[in-house]
Design a protein around this motif. Sequence first.
Motif, PDB file in Angstrom:
ATOM      1  N   LEU A  60       0.815  -1.212   0.000  1.00 62.19           N
ATOM      2  CA  LEU A  60       0.000   0.000   0.000  1.00 62.19           C
ATOM      3  C   LEU A  60       0.848   1.261   0.000  1.00 62.19           C
ATOM      4  CD1 LEU A  60      -2.873  -1.030   2.395  1.00 62.19           C
ATOM      5  CD2 LEU A  60      -2.936  -0.844  -0.097  1.00 62.19           C
ATOM      6  N   ASN A  61       2.072   1.163   0.457  1.00 59.00           N
ATOM      7  CA  ASN A  61       2.957   2.322   0.460  1.00 59.00           C
ATOM      8  C   ASN A  61       3.609   2.571  -0.887  1.00 59.00           C
ATOM      9  OD1 ASN A  61       2.551   3.260   3.069  1.00 59.00           O
ATOM     10  ND2 ASN A  61       3.959   1.765   3.904  1.00 59.00           N
ATOM     11  N   LYS A  62       3.433   1.654  -1.827  1.00 65.26           N
ATOM     12  CA  LYS A  62       3.950   1.872  -3.171  1.00 65.26           C
ATOM     13  C   LYS A  62       3.223   3.058  -3.795  1.00 65.26           C
ATOM     14  CE  LYS A  62       5.727  -2.425  -4.812  1.00 65.26           C
ATOM     15  NZ  LYS A  62       5.675  -3.343  -5.938  1.00 65.26           N
ATOM     16  N   SER A  63       3.893   3.745  -4.658  1.00 63.54           N
ATOM     17  CA  SER A  63       3.338   4.971  -5.233  1.00 63.54           C
ATOM     18  C   SER A  63       2.029   4.745  -5.981  1.00 63.54           C
ATOM     19  CB  SER A  63       4.350   5.620  -6.168  1.00 63.54           C
ATOM     20  OG  SER A  63       4.663   4.760  -7.233  1.00 63.54           O
ATOM     21  N   LYS A  64       1.854   3.592  -6.612  1.00 65.29           N
ATOM     22  CA  LYS A  64       0.623   3.382  -7.370  1.00 65.29           C
ATOM     23  C   LYS A  64      -0.613   3.287  -6.479  1.00 65.29           C
ATOM     24  CE  LYS A  64       1.004  -1.623  -8.009  1.00 65.29           C
ATOM     25  NZ  LYS A  64       1.079  -2.661  -9.050  1.00 65.29           N
ATOM     26  N   TYR A  65      -0.431   3.078  -5.176  1.00 60.17           N
ATOM     27  CA  TYR A  65      -1.558   2.996  -4.265  1.00 60.17           C
ATOM     28  C   TYR A  65      -1.716   4.249  -3.405  1.00 60.17           C
ATOM     29  CZ  TYR A  65      -1.532  -1.935  -5.493  1.00 60.17           C
ATOM     30  OH  TYR A  65      -1.558  -3.117  -6.180  1.00 60.17           O
ATOM     31  N   GLN A  66      -0.848   5.221  -3.573  1.00 61.90           N
ATOM     32  CA  GLN A  66      -0.893   6.408  -2.734  1.00 61.90           C
ATOM     33  C   GLN A  66      -2.194   7.186  -2.905  1.00 61.90           C
ATOM     34  OE1 GLN A  66       1.170   7.347  -0.189  1.00 61.90           O
ATOM     35  NE2 GLN A  66       1.920   5.281  -0.576  1.00 61.90           N
ATOM     36  N   GLN A  67      -2.680   7.330  -4.134  1.00 59.00           N
ATOM     37  CA  GLN A  67      -3.925   8.061  -4.367  1.00 59.00           C
ATOM     38  C   GLN A  67      -5.098   7.360  -3.693  1.00 59.00           C
ATOM     39  OE1 GLN A  67      -4.341  11.058  -5.602  1.00 59.00           O
ATOM     40  NE2 GLN A  67      -6.528  10.973  -5.250  1.00 59.00           N
ATOM     41  N   LEU A  68      -5.148   6.044  -3.800  1.00 63.35           N
ATOM     42  CA  LEU A  68      -6.216   5.276  -3.148  1.00 63.35           C
ATOM     43  C   LEU A  68      -6.135   5.447  -1.631  1.00 63.35           C
ATOM     44  CD1 LEU A  68      -8.527   3.214  -3.142  1.00 63.35           C
ATOM     45  CD2 LEU A  68      -6.781   1.417  -3.190  1.00 63.35           C
ATOM     46  N   LYS A  69      -4.935   5.355  -1.090  1.00 59.35           N
ATOM     47  CA  LYS A  69      -4.745   5.511   0.352  1.00 59.35           C
ATOM     48  C   LYS A  69      -5.204   6.900   0.805  1.00 59.35           C
ATOM     49  CE  LYS A  69      -1.170   5.086   3.876  1.00 59.35           C
ATOM     50  NZ  LYS A  69       0.249   4.797   4.118  1.00 59.35           N
ATOM     51  N   LYS A  70      -4.884   7.925   0.018  1.00 58.39           N
ATOM     52  CA  LYS A  70      -5.290   9.290   0.336  1.00 58.39           C
ATOM     53  C   LYS A  70      -6.814   9.414   0.319  1.00 58.39           C
ATOM     54  CE  LYS A  70      -4.754  14.032  -1.254  1.00 58.39           C
ATOM     55  NZ  LYS A  70      -4.187  14.885  -2.300  1.00 58.39           N
ATOM     56  N   GLU A  71      -7.457   8.848  -0.695  1.00 60.52           N
ATOM     57  CA  GLU A  71      -8.914   8.912  -0.805  1.00 60.52           C
ATOM     58  C   GLU A  71      -9.594   8.196   0.359  1.00 60.52           C
ATOM     59  OE1 GLU A  71     -10.162   7.499  -4.647  1.00 60.52           O
ATOM     60  OE2 GLU A  71      -8.834   8.899  -5.680  1.00 60.52           O
ATOM     61  N   VAL A  72      -9.074   7.039   0.740  1.00 60.84           N
ATOM     62  CA  VAL A  72      -9.658   6.283   1.846  1.00 60.84           C
ATOM     63  C   VAL A  72      -9.513   7.071   3.145  1.00 60.84           C
ATOM     64  CG1 VAL A  72      -9.388   4.207   3.256  1.00 60.84           C
ATOM     65  CG2 VAL A  72      -9.399   4.020   0.769  1.00 60.84           C
ATOM     66  N   THR A  73      -8.338   7.644   3.372  1.00 59.44           N
ATOM     67  CA  THR A  73      -8.099   8.433   4.579  1.00 59.44           C
ATOM     68  C   THR A  73      -9.029   9.637   4.636  1.00 59.44           C
ATOM     69  OG1 THR A  73      -5.789   7.745   4.609  1.00 59.44           O
ATOM     70  CG2 THR A  73      -6.350   9.700   5.884  1.00 59.44           C
ATOM     71  N   THR A  74      -9.166  10.337   3.518  1.00 55.01           N
ATOM     72  CA  THR A  74     -10.048  11.499   3.455  1.00 55.01           C
ATOM     73  C   THR A  74     -11.489  11.096   3.727  1.00 55.01           C
ATOM     74  OG1 THR A  74      -8.600  12.567   1.849  1.00 55.01           O
ATOM     75  CG2 THR A  74     -10.861  13.374   1.979  1.00 55.01           C
ATOM     76  N   ARG A  75     -11.917  10.007   3.133  1.00 62.01           N
ATOM     77  CA  ARG A  75     -13.301   9.542   3.318  1.00 62.01           C
ATOM     78  C   ARG A  75     -13.564   9.149   4.766  1.00 62.01           C
ATOM     79  NH1 ARG A  75     -17.952  10.538   2.983  1.00 62.01           N
ATOM     80  NH2 ARG A  75     -19.424   8.865   2.721  1.00 62.01           N
TER      81      ARG A  75
END
Length: 64
Positions: free
Chosen positions: A28-43
């Motif tokens: 999940l810390n790989k760059s390709k998952y960073q946007q998803l991680k950000k969206e989940v955190t924001t939500r």
Amino acid sequence: MALSEIGIIERLDQEDKEKVSYFIRLLLNKSKYQQLKKEVTTRREEIKSGETISHEDLWKQMNV
């Protein structure tokens, strides 16, 4: 993840569960998952603060 894989993870002993969890965090810390991680955190933050929209409100906004 398929249900059978989740079931297998649930049956692992605690040490092995921690290993699987560590590997998932690395992925999940790989760059390709960073946007998803950000969206989940924001939500999650929106949900905690009560910033949710009901199904009915959504339809009203869409004028359907």
